[in-house]
Motif scaffolding. Structure first.
Motif, mmCIF file in Angstrom:
data_model
loop_
_atom_site.group_PDB
_atom_site.id
_atom_site.type_symbol
_atom_site.label_atom_id
_atom_site.label_comp_id
_atom_site.label_asym_id
_atom_site.label_seq_id
_atom_site.Cartn_x
_atom_site.Cartn_y
_atom_site.Cartn_z
ATOM 1 N N VAL A 1 -6.960 -0.182 2.993
ATOM 2 C CA VAL A 1 -5.873 -1.059 3.439
ATOM 3 C C VAL A 1 -6.254 -1.735 4.748
ATOM 4 O O VAL A 1 -6.090 -2.940 4.913
ATOM 5 N N ALA B 1 0.834 -1.209 0.000
ATOM 6 C CA ALA B 1 0.000 0.000 0.000
ATOM 7 C C ALA B 1 0.865 1.253 0.000
ATOM 8 O O ALA B 1 0.580 2.218 -0.712
ATOM 9 N N VAL C 1 -8.397 5.405 0.959
ATOM 10 C CA VAL C 1 -7.213 4.571 0.753
ATOM 11 C C VAL C 1 -6.843 3.864 2.055
ATOM 12 O O VAL C 1 -6.615 2.655 2.094
ATOM 13 N N VAL D 1 -6.326 0.243 -3.986
ATOM 14 C CA VAL D 1 -5.743 -0.531 -2.886
ATOM 15 C C VAL D 1 -6.344 -1.920 -2.758
ATOM 16 O O VAL D 1 -5.854 -2.714 -1.962
ATOM 17 N N ALA E 1 0.692 4.107 -2.915
ATOM 18 C CA ALA E 1 -0.172 5.219 -2.504
ATOM 19 C C ALA E 1 -0.133 6.396 -3.474
ATOM 20 O O ALA E 1 -1.176 6.912 -3.884
#
Lengths: 226, 579
Positions: free
Chosen positions: B133, A203, B129, B534, A207
């Motif tokens: 995750v 991640a 985001v 993600v 990003a």
């Protein structure tokens, strides 16, 4: 001019805008401290300060005006990017180039000119604020307008050069690296205890790209846009 | 070309140029200066003497001394500091444990975290985001329906721009000339109603069809009870609260306990007893605060007013009577709610086993500081104790303190928060500089008058006008950001509201909720693409959009409820500040 000189020129101007913007950014801490002190004085000591209203305005007004060029250098001014993001860089550059000359330069030049006159008048008469009976001087505050106008104008020249470079090469020249909103993902995940390591690394690595992909809404031509 | 026609041309051009993707602030400035130059053109006058320059710099100075906008950088700073200081990951973990017996526990926890996070910060992208995750993978691993998982993250993520203290509300207040505090008070109920409706939908769906949200396996929901708590239970009592009290009275048997390798000691027991008392203290503070505000603070404000009304005779008597009836209703409600809360708290302490105590400890470490700070900031604004600017500054300072205390804020993060605040503030406020000039020129050219006459000639009923205006804003919400909609397009509708007798505060709240729907609509919703970025590869965009659709319908349902019962939105501002 070869590419390196152009890039150095762009980064010099970006650097000026960014330096001024970052310096002015700290005014927010001053604003916060001043207001907190005033809350303490007014509500607990019952001793309000007369000129605090003017001071607050000056801190806030200087903050955002002087950060205008910084935001432009970081491409942080809001734009309707629904169609724009999915265009090829050359098309984007052509559109930007035309619109810089049609809208940006007349508007900012007018701001610089009008602000110059406005601040000049204020200096001549030694103007003081009329919010309270014996207000603080405001001529230095009004000087912020032409200064901010000049900075944004200078950054505008850099942006035009960017457009020309992009038209020639088909790739947007780089910008100075700076903090962005999406960075918070990395910082949050770096301290997390309940996300497994593999997901976390993936991640963090993705990003910045995610932000770009979202702006293009899945229709982007590639990942060469800055 | 006539002047009003020029005004309309200006309006069309702004839409076209925004779609071309040029920075909106400079587009507004450029259009304003060009059309303003024409509007003020006097034959024979030197071009440098054109009055548009004076207008421009006056408008710019107006934005620089705007006492509503001044709270924007402070609230933005508070958001960025909290965003870097609070740990979402810990919040999610502890809330998920707290809700472990509720159907679709992970989805409920996601929504709660998003709501909390939304209170703290007003940014959409980063929330989606981050939750993508932290929450998406656990939900998918637990066998949750992909649509349920995707929908709750995207819908929850957009809540942040609605729930106060949000920057969007300040911007609307500056544009509409309304009071920020009134708008905050008005947006409270719709914001939380929307979150509640989402919650009802998730739990309801999971109860009707348990397959979409299977219960987590036992080992994942087991609370990590520390060793010493179990031994405390063995030494004193099953009930941890009783155990702690007994340990305080007779610490001899607790001497052997050690937490994290260190002996617990008397201070440790005292500290844990304090943590155990948190729910009770919170309940007492809330009720005492309400009592203080309604019975003591409001009386002391109203008393001189009533005295001032005395010479008017009848009026004073009426005011007194009205005051007493509200008081009776208030006392009944207060007593009933206090009794209910007392029962709940007693029941909670009665059944306080080791697991509950541990969850409480986790919650009070991760959620409570953030929750208390936002509650205090909101309460201080809403109760009119300080102005919005002052509360924002104190809130930002509080956020710094919390983050330093939690040791999550270092020099690098502080710098980042400051610089991000500067960029966001510059973005919003330069937009204001541009739009102040643009709207002035638009009005001078007569474009505003033309639009108004045209809208009035349509002879709409208020309901039709409401639907039309909201539909236009909904459609504008697809390609545009909320900043552009509120700063450029909302002012066009505002003067018409008076004609249709629509409260600008109610209309504004409807716009805020409306934009939620616009930001959830395919195919433009950014949050869907953030989430796609993600998610594991097997999650498709269609599934994400499919998951978002029901939430769009819920938003529309919320708007209908708000329209049918305007009292829900307007009760709090009217109660706190009078009609």
């Amino acid at each position: 001019m070869n590419d390196m000189t152009v890039e150095r020129f762009l980064h010099t101007i970006d650097g000026i805008s960014t330096w001024v913007g970052k310096a002015a950014a700290w005014l927010i801490i001053a604003l916060m401290a001043v207001v907190c002190l005033e809350v303490f004085k007014r509500y607990l000591l019952n001793a309000p300060t007369a000129w605090i209203f003017d001071l607050n305005n000056m801190l806030y007004g200087s903050l955002f005006m002087l950060c205008g060029a910084y935001a432009l250098a970081q491409n942080a001014h809001v734009r309707g990017d629904f169609l724009y993001s999915s265009m090829r860089p050359r098309t984007q550059a052509l559109l930007d180039l035309v619109l810089y000359f049609v809208f940006f330069f007349p508007g900012i030049a007018a701001l610089l000119y009008a602000g110059w006159e406005y601040a000049g008048d204020s200096w001549r008469i030694g103007e003081h604020s009329n919010v309270t009976a014996d207000g603080p001087p405001v001529y230095h505050f009004k000087t912020v307008i032409p200064v901010a106008g000049a900075l944004v104008l200078l950054q505008g020249f850099a942006e035009v050069v960017r457009c020309i470079v992009c038209l020639k090469s088909g790739v947007w020249p780089s910008r100075l690296k700076d903090v962005s909103e999406i960075d918070v993902v990395e910082e949050q995940l770096a301290l997390s205890e309940h996300v497994d390591d593999e997901t976390r690394q993936a991640a963090i690595a993705r990003a910045a790209h995610i932000e770009e992909a979202a702006r293009q809404r899945g229709m982007g031509a590639g990942d060469n846009k800055i | 070309m006539s002047d009003p026609a020029l005004g309309l041309l200006m309006l069309c051009l702004i839409v076209v140029v925004i779609m071309m993707g040029f920075a909106t602030a400079f587009t507004l400035m450029g259009l304003g200066i060009l059309f303003g130059f024409i509007a003020f053109y006097v034959p024979g006058q030197a071009w440098a003497d054109n009055k548009v320059f004076a207008l421009m710099v006056q408008r710019t100075y107006g934005a620089m001394t705007n006492d509503v906008l001044i709270s924007i950088p402070l609230f933005v700073l508070m958001g960025y500091v909290m965003e870097r200081g609070a740990l979402v990951d810990k919040m999610f973990y502890s809330i998920q444990l707290a809700f472990r017996r509720v159907p679709a526990a992970l989805a409920v926890a996601t929504l709660v975290v998003c709501t909390f996070w939304g209170i703290a910060s007003g940014l959409v992208g980063a929330v989606v985001v981050l939750m993508g995750v932290i929450a998406m993978n656990p939900m998918l691993r637990a066998g949750y329906d992909v649509k349920l998982a995707a929908g709750v993250i995207t819908a929850g993520g957009t809540l942040g721009i609605l729930i106060p203290p949000s920057v969007m509300i300040i911007v609307y207040a500056a544009v509409a000339g309304q009071s920020v505090v009134k708008l905050y008070a008005a947006a409270m109920f719709p914001g939380f109603l929307l979150a509640l409706l989402y919650l009802v939908y998730i739990i309801g769906w999971a109860m009707l069809n348990p397959r979409i949200a299977p219960r987590l396996p036992e080992e994942e929901t087991r609370v990590p009870v520390p060793d010493w708590v179990e031994r405390l239970q063995a030494a004193y009592s099953r009930n941890v609260l009783v155990g702690l009290v007994k340990a305080l009275v007779a610490p001899a048997r607790a001497s052997g306990l050690d937490a994290d390798g260190k002996p617990l000691g008397y201070r440790g027991i005292l500290y844990n007893f304090g943590v155990a008392l948190v729910p009770f203290v919170l309940a007492v503070v809330v009720f005492a605060g309400t009592w203080w505000y309604v019975v003591i603070h409001k009386k002391s404000i109203e008393a001189p007013e009533v005295a001032g009304l005395q010479p008017l005779g009848g009026a004073a008597v009426q005011a007194q009577a009205a005051d007493e009836t509200t008081s009776t209703a208030f006392y009944i409600w207060f007593a009933a709610l206090a009794a209910l809360t007392l029962v709940a708290v007693v029941r909670y302490y009665w059944r306080m086993d080791a697991a509950r105590f541990t969850v409480l400890k986790l919650l009070s470490a991760s959620v409570m500081p953030l929750g208390i700070l936002t509650a205090v900031v909101l309460a201080v604004i809403l109760f009119g104790i300080t102005t919005a600017t002052e509360s924002a500054a104190v809130g930002a300072a509080g956020a710094f303190l919390l983050a330093f205390q939690a040791r999550t804020l270092d020099w690098k993060r502080t710098k980042e928060a400051v610089f991000l605040t500067a960029k966001t503030t510059a973005m919003v406020c330069w937009l204001f500089v541009g739009s102040a000039l643009f709207s002035a020129v638009f009005a001078i050219l007569g474009g505003q008058g033309l639009v108004e006459r045209w809208a009035l000639s349509l002879d709409l009923t208020p309901l039709q006008f409401m639907i039309l205006s909201q539909a236009i804003i909904f459609i504008l919400g697809w390609p545009l950001e909320w900043t552009e909609i509120i700063i450029i397009f909302v002012p066009i509708f505002l003067p018409l509201l008076k004609h249709y007798n629509i409260d600008p505060i109610l209309w504004g709240c409807l716009v805020f909720v409306n934009l939620q729907a616009a930001f959830l609509s395919p195919p433009v919703a950014m949050s869907a693409y953030y989430l796609k970025g993600v998610s594991p590869p097997h999650v498709t965009l269609n599934q994400i959009f499919g998951g978002m659709m029901p939430y769009m319908l819920i938003v529309i349902l919320c708007m209908v409820i708000m329209y049918l019962w305007p009292g829900m939105t307007l009760w709090l501002p009217n109660y706190l500040y009078g009609g």
